[in-house]
Scaffold this motif. Structure first.
Motif, PDB file in Angstrom:
ATOM      1  N   ILE A  44       0.848  -1.196   0.000  1.00  0.00           N
ATOM      2  CA  ILE A  44       0.000   0.000   0.000  1.00  0.00           C
ATOM      3  C   ILE A  44       0.885   1.248   0.000  1.00  0.00           C
ATOM      4  N   CYS A  45       2.009   1.187   0.687  1.00  0.00           N
ATOM      5  CA  CYS A  45       2.940   2.320   0.705  1.00  0.00           C
ATOM      6  C   CYS A  45       3.883   2.172  -0.477  1.00  0.00           C
ATOM      7  N   LYS A  46       4.704   3.190  -0.669  1.00  0.00           N
ATOM      8  CA  LYS A  46       5.658   3.086  -1.757  1.00  0.00           C
ATOM      9  C   LYS A  46       7.005   2.660  -1.197  1.00  0.00           C
ATOM     10  N   GLN A  73       0.875  -1.478  -6.480  1.00  0.00           N
ATOM     11  CA  GLN A  73       0.414  -0.721  -5.319  1.00  0.00           C
ATOM     12  C   GLN A  73      -1.107  -0.850  -5.244  1.00  0.00           C
ATOM     13  N   PHE A  81      -4.707  -0.183  -2.818  1.00  0.00           N
ATOM     14  CA  PHE A  81      -5.103   0.714  -1.736  1.00  0.00           C
ATOM     15  C   PHE A  81      -6.199   0.168  -0.852  1.00  0.00           C
ATOM     16  N   LEU A 123      -2.510  -2.219   7.301  1.00  0.00           N
ATOM     17  CA  LEU A 123      -2.956  -0.952   6.721  1.00  0.00           C
ATOM     18  C   LEU A 123      -4.036  -1.188   5.666  1.00  0.00           C
ATOM     19  N   PRO A 146      -8.993  -0.145   7.376  1.00  0.00           N
ATOM     20  CA  PRO A 146     -10.105   0.683   6.890  1.00  0.00           C
ATOM     21  C   PRO A 146     -11.387  -0.114   6.679  1.00  0.00           C
ATOM     22  N   LEU A 197       8.168  13.794  -4.886  1.00  0.00           N
ATOM     23  CA  LEU A 197       6.754  13.781  -5.256  1.00  0.00           C
ATOM     24  C   LEU A 197       6.296  12.327  -5.297  1.00  0.00           C
ATOM     25  N   GLY A 198       5.027  12.117  -4.985  1.00  0.00           N
ATOM     26  CA  GLY A 198       4.483  10.764  -5.061  1.00  0.00           C
ATOM     27  C   GLY A 198       4.693   9.948  -3.802  1.00  0.00           C
ATOM     28  N   ALA A 210      -4.746   7.303   6.208  1.00  0.00           N
ATOM     29  CA  ALA A 210      -3.493   6.819   5.621  1.00  0.00           C
ATOM     30  C   ALA A 210      -3.735   6.337   4.203  1.00  0.00           C
ATOM     31  N   LYS A 211      -4.792   5.556   4.052  1.00  0.00           N
ATOM     32  CA  LYS A 211      -5.104   4.988   2.746  1.00  0.00           C
ATOM     33  C   LYS A 211      -5.364   6.098   1.727  1.00  0.00           C
ATOM     34  N   LEU A 253      -2.111   8.055   0.885  1.00  0.00           N
ATOM     35  CA  LEU A 253      -1.210   7.257   0.041  1.00  0.00           C
ATOM     36  C   LEU A 253      -1.723   7.197  -1.384  1.00  0.00           C
ATOM     37  N   LYS A 254      -3.044   7.084  -1.496  1.00  0.00           N
ATOM     38  CA  LYS A 254      -3.653   6.978  -2.815  1.00  0.00           C
ATOM     39  C   LYS A 254      -3.496   8.288  -3.583  1.00  0.00           C
ATOM     40  N   ALA A 312       0.051   8.783  -4.813  1.00  0.00           N
ATOM     41  CA  ALA A 312       0.390   7.954  -5.970  1.00  0.00           C
ATOM     42  C   ALA A 312      -0.379   8.372  -7.220  1.00  0.00           C
ATOM     43  N   ASP A 313      -1.671   8.650  -7.061  1.00  0.00           N
ATOM     44  CA  ASP A 313      -2.516   8.931  -8.227  1.00  0.00           C
ATOM     45  C   ASP A 313      -2.183  10.266  -8.887  1.00  0.00           C
TER      46      ASP A 313
END
Lengths: 330, 357
Positions: free
Chosen positions: A136-138, A170, A172, A211, A215, B113-114, B260-261, B264-265, B268-269
């Protein structure tokens, strides 16, 4: 399984509606009824009901496989993937076994990501194995892979081919993870159509599982447990049917206790704790933020395993680049 | 409704985003895989499972979407990137500079970035200063190596001080002109950065309470898709809202995980840098008989960020930044300084100047 049209010639629209009005919708419910009384009650011929029952039983039952066949299958498809660290390999009795789910649990900066990268790097070393890395993270860093690989294969072309066999995805949320796993399964089961670099998928890494799951945690406990066990079943099924190793990383929760009895344990609760075949807890004296730098030593403690004695621990070093290991097993 | 059965062979409906009550009813009725729904319409579903017609329609819609998705063969798998592709992309990743060169080189050129980056520290260690500096630096023009973007600044405790921002912006403009002059061929400044431009590019949102923060974060997706120029999202301070008025730990976990989700999204997006600040808390380890300062709001949150920088001030007033978490980088500590112009490198001669008279 539901009763549906086309299952059996005797199951016509008329019969189905009659059954529905009597409150019978699933095959399980149908089979558990007494057919004679059902026939009288709904005015459906007894013979028809019998044939429906026969079909639904045949459709839903499993067929037996001999242990010998299973053993031969295991011999031909089992692989043990090295983690890239001798100490960890020894702790895990050789490495990651295909067909099994292995879990690494640890606090932040305890080296989970790095171990996952080592595993990926050493898996693609052999043959044309490929790896799918889901997070989920990079946190996926090509640098770690390159450093590990360049230690023993200085040829840039070899490295390039190895790198192209590590895939990163990745996702989510949990449903995205489910559909990705579903696609992997589907893609690998249709052998002629499988793209060549997916054919020998040997390792799936899923990072930061909590993670993805938190949710979707509602206040209803049964639903949460259902979600977790469904994921568990899916992972095990995938590992088993495609003969791949699955590596999952998890967090630690709980309090620090007095003496040596820490109450720290892997997150996601009791239901999930049944899922992995093997569980390793990583512990690093990280500085936090005291004045000395973190130690590079990580203690790996095997707490669940079907092969090795537990608990059993080993210490290894996290370094930049390849693992430099000091073996010390206790 | 006709479903191509071989496409979604026996896919369990529990893996689809259906609502729990509806899902429960479907499972009770024995409809547990996608092919079971072949040749079903909402009225049969209604009759067989006791789900309202409207709900049944929604369920069929989700199922239909799923079947369509699997029709586009392996949509997720074919979009997947290999490590080699990522390696080639990595060289193109843009960064927002901090003006503290040591810190920039520690992070391979600045805040990437990202990705999600977190600054943690006790009060007065310079977290908000970093945020202001980054908001200004995000609009450095491309001709001198900036990203020329706009900023969404979410402020939760009134730390967005406009006078300070103006100070920082003024010296950033001067600095950029100087760089541009030395770079330019004719000794003329190529860069048209002005203070008004900087101030115009920062969109400040003030929020009060965690509900407002959640709402803003969930709306960010829309804001970002409408304004493609945004390159930086700052949340200063994330922890303060979750450390008060929130006693239900399960709710806090749920909210933080959703946050967090979403962040993160977004990162990335839309390829934006997300910068968060966090407070510190004390962790006591009875076994070792001492306590540590660690970033606040829980163990789970600690896993979210890709890069984490911990700021601290020692008893002499010297500031330092510790790169605490970053993949493939060593843990390093380095000094920095905050002066009138903003965040700068620590220069040794200052220590002598600061001797008491």
């Amino acid at each position: 399984m539901a009763l549906r049209l086309g299952m059996c010639k005797a199951l016509t629209v008329e019969v189905l509606t009659k059954l529905h009005t009597a409150g019978i919708v699933s095959a399980a419910e149908f089979v558990s009824r007494d057919l004679e009384s059902l026939s009288k009650e709904l005015h459906i011929p007894y013979k028809d009901l019998c044939s429906i029952q026969r079909v639904s039983l045949a459709e839903n039952s499993a067929y037996p496989v001999s242990a010998l066949a299973l053993y031969q299958n295991a011999l031909s498809s089992l692989a043990i993937l090295s983690t890239g660290s001798d100490v960890l390999d020894q702790l895990l009795d050789g490495g990651l076994y295909t067909g099994e789910v292995t879990e690494l649990a640890g606090d932040t900066v305890s080296g989970k990501t790095r171990i996952c990268h080592w595993c990926a790097a050493s898996t693609v070393k052999e043959g044309c194995n490929s790896v799918l890395y889901i997070d989920i993270c990079k946190s996926f860093t090509v640098g770690i892979l390159m450093d590990t690989m360049s230690e023993e294969a200085p040829d840039p072309q070899v490295i390039q081919s190895r790198l192209s066999r590590v895939k990163f995805l990745q996702v989510f949320d949990l449903f995205q993870l489910f559909s990705a796993l579903e696609e992997v399964e589907l893609c690998l089961s249709q052998q002629e159509q499988t793209p060549s670099d997916w054919k020998s998928l040997k390792l799936v890494v899923i990072e930061n599982l909590p993670l993805l799951i938190y949710p979707n945690m509602t206040s209803s406990a049964p639903y949460n447990q259902g979600t977790l066990s469904r994921l568990g079943i899916k992972l095990k099924q995938l590992a088993d049917s495609l003969s791949i190793a699955i590596l999952v990383t998890n967090h630690l929760v709980g309090f620090y206790g007095q003496d040596k009895s820490d109450q720290r344990k892997a997150a996601l609760g009791k239901v999930w704790s049944q899922v992995p075949h093997t569980r390793v807890i990583l512990n690093r004296r990280s500085c936090g933020l005291s004045n000395f730098p973190s130690s590079s030593e990580v203690e790996a403690k095997l707490v669940k395993s079907g092969r090795q004695q537990t608990p059993c621990s080993a210490t290894f070093c996290l370094s930049n680049g390849g693992p430099v290991c000091q073996t010390s097993k206790t | 409704m006709e479903y191509p059965c071989e496409i979604s062979y026996g896919k369990a409906i529990t893996t689809l985003p259906l609502n729990p009550t509806g899902l429960g009813k479907l499972l009770c009725a024995g409809l547990n895989t996608v092919p079971c729904f072949a040749s079903l319409n909402q009225s049969i579903l209604n009759l067989g499972t006791g789900i309202s017609v409207k709900e049944a329609e929604q369920i069929l819609k989700i199922l239909c979407q799923d079947v369509k998705l699997s029709f586009h063969k392996f949509e997720q798998l074919s979009n997947i990137k290999s490590a080699m592709d990522l390696h080639l992309e990595e060289q193109k990743v843009e960064h927002i500079v901090t003006f503290c060169e040591a810190l920039d080189s520690m992070l391979d050129g600045g805040i990437p970035l990202g990705e999600v980056t977190e600054f943690c520290g006790a009060p007065g260690t310079g977290k908000s200063q970093f945020c202001l500096q980054l908001a200004v630096n995000a609009c450095i023009p491309k001709c001198i190596g900036g990203v020329e973007g706009e900023t969404v600044y979410i402020d939760t405790e009134g730390s967005f001080i406009i006078d300070r921002l103006v100070d920082i912006a003024r010296s950033a403009v001067a600095h950029c002109h100087q760089v541009s002059v030395t770079q330019g061929r004719h000794g003329q400044s190529q860069c048209d950065l002005t203070m008004e431009k900087i101030l115009e590019s920062i969109h400040c949102l003030y929020c009060n309470g965690y509900k407002e923060l959640m709402a803003i974060i969930l709306l960010l997706q829309k804001i970002l898709s409408q304004n493609q120029k945004i390159k930086l999202v700052v949340v200063d301070n994330l922890a303060s809202l979750f450390r008060q008025n929130l006693n239900d730990m399960n709710l806090r976990r749920l909210l933080l995980a959703t946050l967090a989700k979403t962040l993160l999204k977004i990162a990335a997006d839309f390829n934006v840098a997300v910068v968060l600040t966090n407070q510190m808390t004390t962790k006591i380890i009875p076994r070792e008989g001492n306590s540590h300062l660690i970033p606040a709001i829980g163990d789970t949150w600690a896993h979210v960020q890709t890069n984490k920088v911990v700021l601290s001030v020692d008893c002499h007033g010297d500031r330092s930044a510790l790169l605490y978490k970053a993949s493939n980088k060593k843990e390093t500590r380095l000094p920095f300084e905050i002066n009138n112009d903003g965040i700068r490198d620590f220069i040794h001669s200052y220590t002598q100047v600061r001797q008491p008279p």
